[in-house]
Design a protein around this motif. Structure first.
Motif, PDB file in Angstrom:
ATOM      1  N   GLY A 132     -46.593 -14.185 -23.957  1.00 20.43           N
ATOM      2  CA  GLY A 132     -47.295 -13.089 -24.602  1.00 20.43           C
ATOM      3  C   GLY A 132     -48.680 -12.902 -24.018  1.00 20.43           C
ATOM      4  O   GLY A 132     -49.265 -13.801 -23.413  1.00 20.43           O
ATOM      5  N   ARG A 133     -49.208 -11.723 -24.222  1.00 19.83           N
ATOM      6  CA  ARG A 133     -50.542 -11.380 -23.744  1.00 19.83           C
ATOM      7  C   ARG A 133     -51.600 -12.235 -24.438  1.00 19.83           C
ATOM      8  O   ARG A 133     -51.586 -12.398 -25.657  1.00 19.83           O
ATOM      9  CB  ARG A 133     -50.793  -9.894 -24.016  1.00 19.83           C
ATOM     10  CG  ARG A 133     -52.110  -9.368 -23.516  1.00 19.83           C
ATOM     11  CD  ARG A 133     -52.235  -7.888 -23.860  1.00 19.83           C
ATOM     12  NE  ARG A 133     -53.379  -7.302 -23.185  1.00 19.83           N
ATOM     13  CZ  ARG A 133     -54.626  -7.418 -23.620  1.00 19.83           C
ATOM     14  NH1 ARG A 133     -54.871  -8.050 -24.744  1.00 19.83           N
ATOM     15  NH2 ARG A 133     -55.617  -6.899 -22.932  1.00 19.83           N
ATOM     16  N   ASN A 134     -52.517 -12.801 -23.658  1.00 27.12           N
ATOM     17  CA  ASN A 134     -53.644 -13.537 -24.217  1.00 27.12           C
ATOM     18  C   ASN A 134     -54.682 -12.511 -24.684  1.00 27.12           C
ATOM     19  O   ASN A 134     -55.354 -11.898 -23.855  1.00 27.12           O
ATOM     20  CB  ASN A 134     -54.244 -14.461 -23.159  1.00 27.12           C
ATOM     21  CG  ASN A 134     -55.484 -15.208 -23.649  1.00 27.12           C
ATOM     22  OD1 ASN A 134     -55.858 -15.129 -24.825  1.00 27.12           O
ATOM     23  ND2 ASN A 134     -56.123 -15.928 -22.737  1.00 27.12           N
ATOM     24  N   PRO A 135     -54.825 -12.280 -25.996  1.00 26.42           N
ATOM     25  CA  PRO A 135     -55.704 -11.201 -26.460  1.00 26.42           C
ATOM     26  C   PRO A 135     -57.179 -11.473 -26.202  1.00 26.42           C
ATOM     27  O   PRO A 135     -57.991 -10.541 -26.246  1.00 26.42           O
ATOM     28  CB  PRO A 135     -55.406 -11.140 -27.960  1.00 26.42           C
ATOM     29  CG  PRO A 135     -54.950 -12.522 -28.309  1.00 26.42           C
ATOM     30  CD  PRO A 135     -54.185 -13.006 -27.114  1.00 26.42           C
ATOM     31  N   ASN A 136     -57.528 -12.739 -25.911  1.00 24.71           N
ATOM     32  CA  ASN A 136     -58.932 -13.092 -25.699  1.00 24.71           C
ATOM     33  C   ASN A 136     -59.223 -13.433 -24.241  1.00 24.71           C
ATOM     34  O   ASN A 136     -60.198 -14.128 -23.949  1.00 24.71           O
ATOM     35  CB  ASN A 136     -59.298 -14.281 -26.596  1.00 24.71           C
ATOM     36  CG  ASN A 136     -59.102 -13.964 -28.065  1.00 24.71           C
ATOM     37  OD1 ASN A 136     -59.514 -12.902 -28.543  1.00 24.71           O
ATOM     38  ND2 ASN A 136     -58.456 -14.866 -28.791  1.00 24.71           N
ATOM     39  N   TYR A 137     -58.374 -12.942 -23.342  1.00 24.10           N
ATOM     40  CA  TYR A 137     -58.561 -13.278 -21.924  1.00 24.10           C
ATOM     41  C   TYR A 137     -59.873 -12.709 -21.389  1.00 24.10           C
ATOM     42  O   TYR A 137     -60.212 -11.549 -21.646  1.00 24.10           O
ATOM     43  CB  TYR A 137     -57.385 -12.752 -21.106  1.00 24.10           C
ATOM     44  CG  TYR A 137     -57.426 -13.141 -19.653  1.00 24.10           C
ATOM     45  CD1 TYR A 137     -57.542 -14.477 -19.272  1.00 24.10           C
ATOM     46  CD2 TYR A 137     -57.343 -12.173 -18.651  1.00 24.10           C
ATOM     47  CE1 TYR A 137     -57.564 -14.839 -17.936  1.00 24.10           C
ATOM     48  CE2 TYR A 137     -57.369 -12.530 -17.303  1.00 24.10           C
ATOM     49  CZ  TYR A 137     -57.485 -13.864 -16.957  1.00 24.10           C
ATOM     50  OH  TYR A 137     -57.520 -14.215 -15.631  1.00 24.10           O
TER      51      TYR A 137
ATOM     52  N   THR B 197     -56.386 -21.259 -19.368  1.00 16.41           N
ATOM     53  CA  THR B 197     -57.378 -20.185 -19.462  1.00 16.41           C
ATOM     54  C   THR B 197     -56.785 -18.839 -19.098  1.00 16.41           C
ATOM     55  O   THR B 197     -57.477 -17.830 -19.118  1.00 16.41           O
ATOM     56  CB  THR B 197     -58.552 -20.455 -18.502  1.00 16.41           C
ATOM     57  OG1 THR B 197     -58.045 -20.522 -17.155  1.00 16.41           O
ATOM     58  CG2 THR B 197     -59.273 -21.744 -18.843  1.00 16.41           C
ATOM     59  N   GLY B 198     -55.497 -18.800 -18.754  1.00 19.42           N
ATOM     60  CA  GLY B 198     -54.892 -17.644 -18.116  1.00 19.42           C
ATOM     61  C   GLY B 198     -54.577 -16.464 -19.003  1.00 19.42           C
ATOM     62  O   GLY B 198     -54.769 -16.498 -20.230  1.00 19.42           O
ATOM     63  N   PRO B 199     -54.046 -15.394 -18.394  1.00 19.58           N
ATOM     64  CA  PRO B 199     -53.808 -14.129 -19.104  1.00 19.58           C
ATOM     65  C   PRO B 199     -52.594 -14.137 -20.011  1.00 19.58           C
ATOM     66  O   PRO B 199     -52.447 -13.229 -20.833  1.00 19.58           O
ATOM     67  CB  PRO B 199     -53.627 -13.123 -17.963  1.00 19.58           C
ATOM     68  CG  PRO B 199     -53.128 -13.939 -16.819  1.00 19.58           C
ATOM     69  CD  PRO B 199     -53.792 -15.278 -16.944  1.00 19.58           C
ATOM     70  N   PHE B 200     -51.718 -15.144 -19.884  1.00 19.14           N
ATOM     71  CA  PHE B 200     -50.503 -15.184 -20.688  1.00 19.14           C
ATOM     72  C   PHE B 200     -50.381 -16.519 -21.409  1.00 19.14           C
ATOM     73  O   PHE B 200     -50.813 -17.557 -20.913  1.00 19.14           O
ATOM     74  CB  PHE B 200     -49.268 -14.959 -19.811  1.00 19.14           C
ATOM     75  CG  PHE B 200     -49.266 -13.631 -19.113  1.00 19.14           C
ATOM     76  CD1 PHE B 200     -48.941 -12.472 -19.786  1.00 19.14           C
ATOM     77  CD2 PHE B 200     -49.619 -13.545 -17.773  1.00 19.14           C
ATOM     78  CE1 PHE B 200     -48.956 -11.239 -19.141  1.00 19.14           C
ATOM     79  CE2 PHE B 200     -49.637 -12.330 -17.116  1.00 19.14           C
ATOM     80  CZ  PHE B 200     -49.306 -11.165 -17.807  1.00 19.14           C
TER      81      PHE B 200
END
Length: 600
Positions: free
Chosen positions: A260-265, A243-246
């Motif tokens: 990479g950045r989780n675009p749906n965080y 569920t994290g930010p990356f």
């Protein structure tokens, strides 16, 4: 109760502007990460303490390191340093709005007052044995990352139940707990998802500290049930989903990991609540096992942060690269010499006390550490863990005298133990330990005719043979000491418990064993604090270990890494693994203009 009403409010956000962010497609075979997201970013002051850190900036690459290769990506089977906290989250987290002058998160212990919800929205004790966890809902709900087989679905209460059942072997068909589970506490608990957003934990104990430590332990990361069921485990990095930010997008063993950045965080910055996290586009983790190589990398601007740096290396860096910033952080453990308490001559307390008296700690603090550390010994609990242990300044005069440098008294104690002419002994040393400090100890002990033979053992084999195999004959030194601990109080009390897997000192002391038993039976936090203080006094009196002060360590970081204030184990480095990598790295930012101005 201790955790009642644990939700916290944040300041009202100020006007925002918009920014469009695009993340790149990577080598991992998953749903493409390329996405366009409009993200509000706070641009004006809020009147809070964090304004001094600057305005958050989106974009850029944060480069950090870890000091050991990554061999496993499933916490259930984790056997080495990992980075899975970048994508696997716990239900609770640190309070990002806490002023570092109040609590700086420089230790592993997280007081309940400075803990807030992450996947969870709030929690409460509805009675002394019932802990109720409430998950985020609606627009604020947590979601699994949009990669197969989770495909971005909402995180629900049954996910919490499944994870605790799997980790501790208490349900959902799981009967065997993780071999790395730090506690068997959940054998005293049943948990039920009463709806999609509520989990009820029913305990057989009313000990709030016991419950708190169990709920937010290092083995409580939330893994995706579908992924684990599909592949059996998540040991393969291609199966990393959370569920994290990356999002883990590439990994080369022994070299690096790219996230990479989780675009749906779902997460937002608690300081600037309208700001979606993370700020950086890419997190690059280099695997560098040699501290010297780490230092060279930060000196040349190839790495943004290095933790666990010695005072001497910091002094050299200040001379050659004055723009690189440094922070002093108390060590998470005091240096000590581990004693095999059931082996001659160390089964005699007179011998243990004599060896302590033969070391001049204040002189070591002044000359070896250049006055940067307190000249005090410590007992089980860190002197910096306010309110829990028993700092040296609170010891009785008689107990302090047992740790004062006194060669004649040390010789008399050795004579009383039957060693008027001293003895020869070995010390097995983890190769990552400070052998230069041991050479100083060796010279002190020679004055009382104790001849010390230092035997370095490679760090890769030391834990298995010395710590868990108990193969050392007399003395040992490990990078994870027994004294000066700064993690959960009840776990500390287990450290020298008879039969505990970390009791490599072979203490076997009924009085010590009773401290943990009594603490678990306690009904208030104040009672547990008193028990831990009593335990600290007893450990100091019995000289189970030889105390060698509590050193400070340093963090070096580039001036363009902003929002950072030295949070312990946040970013790895030569000092260890990044225990809170995802949470903190998502909240730091790169000042690209400043970085460009330095030619990087």
């Amino acid at each position: 109760m201790l955790l009642a009403s644990c939700t916290k409010s944040t300041s009202t956000p100020t006007p925002t502007t918009s920014r469009t962010s695009t993340t790149s497609t990577t080598t991992k075979t998953t749903t493409p990460l390329t996405a366009t997201t409009t993200i509000p970013t706070t641009t004006t002051a809020t009147g809070n303490w964090w304004d001094s850190l600057g305005t958050p900036i989106y974009g850029g690459v944060l480069i950090n390191t870890i000091g050991a290769d990554i061999t496993n990506f499933d916490p259930y089977d984790q056997t080495s340093t990992g980075i899975n906290s970048a994508w696997l989250e716990r239900v609770l987290c640190d309070d990002w709005t806490t002023d570092p002058s109040v609590f700086a998160y420089h230790s592993d212990f997280r007081p309940p007052a400075d803990t807030v919800g992450l996947i969870a929205a709030s929690w409460e004790f509805t009675d002394p044995t019932t802990y109720v966890l409430h998950l985020r809902q609606g627009a604020q709900a947590a979601h699994w990352q949009d990669v197969p087989p989770a495909n971005g679905r909402e995180f629900v209460a049954s996910d919490v139940v499944w994870n605790y059942d799997r980790e501790f072997g208490i349900g959902d068909g799981f009967t065997k707990p993780s071999p790395n589970a730090a506690t068997s506490a959940f054998s005293e608990c049943t948990l039920t998802a009463t709806d999609n957003y509520t989990v009820v934990f029913k305990w057989t104990t009313s000990n709030a500290e016991f419950i708190t430590e169990a709920m937010d332990g290092p083995n409580c990361a939330m893994e995706n049930p579908e992924a684990t069921q599909q592949w059996g485990n998540l040991n393969d990095w291609h199966h990393a989903v959370g569920t994290g930010p990356f999002i883990l997008t590439d990994f080369v063993a022994g070299t690096s990991a790219i996230l990479g950045r989780n675009p749906n965080y779902y997460g937002h910055d608690g300081r600037y609540p309208q700001n979606q996290l993370p700020y950086i586009d890419t997190l690059k983790v280099l695997i560098i096992t040699d501290p010297g190589t780490n230092l060279a990398a930060i000196r040349t601007g190839k790495v943004d942060v290095d933790t666990g740096v010695s005072a001497q290396n910091v002094k050299e860096m200040q001379a050659t690269n004055p723009s690189i910033k440094d922070l002093i952080i108390p060590s998470t453990g005091g240096n000590d010499i581990e004693v095999k308490n059931d082996a001659k001559p160390f089964n005699d307390i007179n011998v243990r006390e004599a060896l302590q008296m033969a070391i001049d700690l204040p002189t070591i603090a002044e000359t070896y550490y250049n006055g940067a550390v307190d000249p005090w010994p410590c007992s089980l609990t860190s002197n910096y863990m306010t309110g829990w242990g028993l700092p040296y300044t609170q010891w009785s005069a008689d107990l302090q005298a047992q740790y004062a440098y006194n060669v004649p008294k040390a010789k008399a104690l050795l004579t009383a133990a039957g060693y008027p002419n001293g003895f020869n002994t070995d010390i097995d040393v983890d190769s990552k330990c400070d052998t230069a400090l041991l050479e100083i100890v060796k010279s002190y002990w020679a004055a009382v005719n104790v001849n010390l033979n230092i035997k370095p053992i490679d760090d890769s084999s030391f834990p298995g043979t010395v710590i868990f195999g108990h193969t050392y004959d007399a003395l040992a030194e490990w990078i994870n000491p027994t004294l000066g601990l700064s993690y959960e109080p009840l776990v500390q009390l287990q450290r020298m418990q008879t039969g505990y897997f970390l009791d490599y000192l072979d203490v076997n002391d009924p009085t010590y064993n009773a401290f943990y038993t009594n603490a678990v039976a306690a009904t208030t936090v104040a009672q547990i604090q008193q028990i831990l203080q009593n335990c600290n006094e007893y450990v100091a009196e019995q000289h189970f270990c030889i105390s060698l002060l509590t050193p400070v360590v340093y963090t070096l970081y580039q001036p363009w890494l902003e929002g950072y204030s030295g949070q312990a184990s946040a970013l790895g480095g030569s000092g260890g693994g990044p225990q809170y990598l995802g949470f903190y790295a998502a909240r730091f930012w790169i000042n690209q203009s400043l970085k460009n101005s330095t030619g990087q």
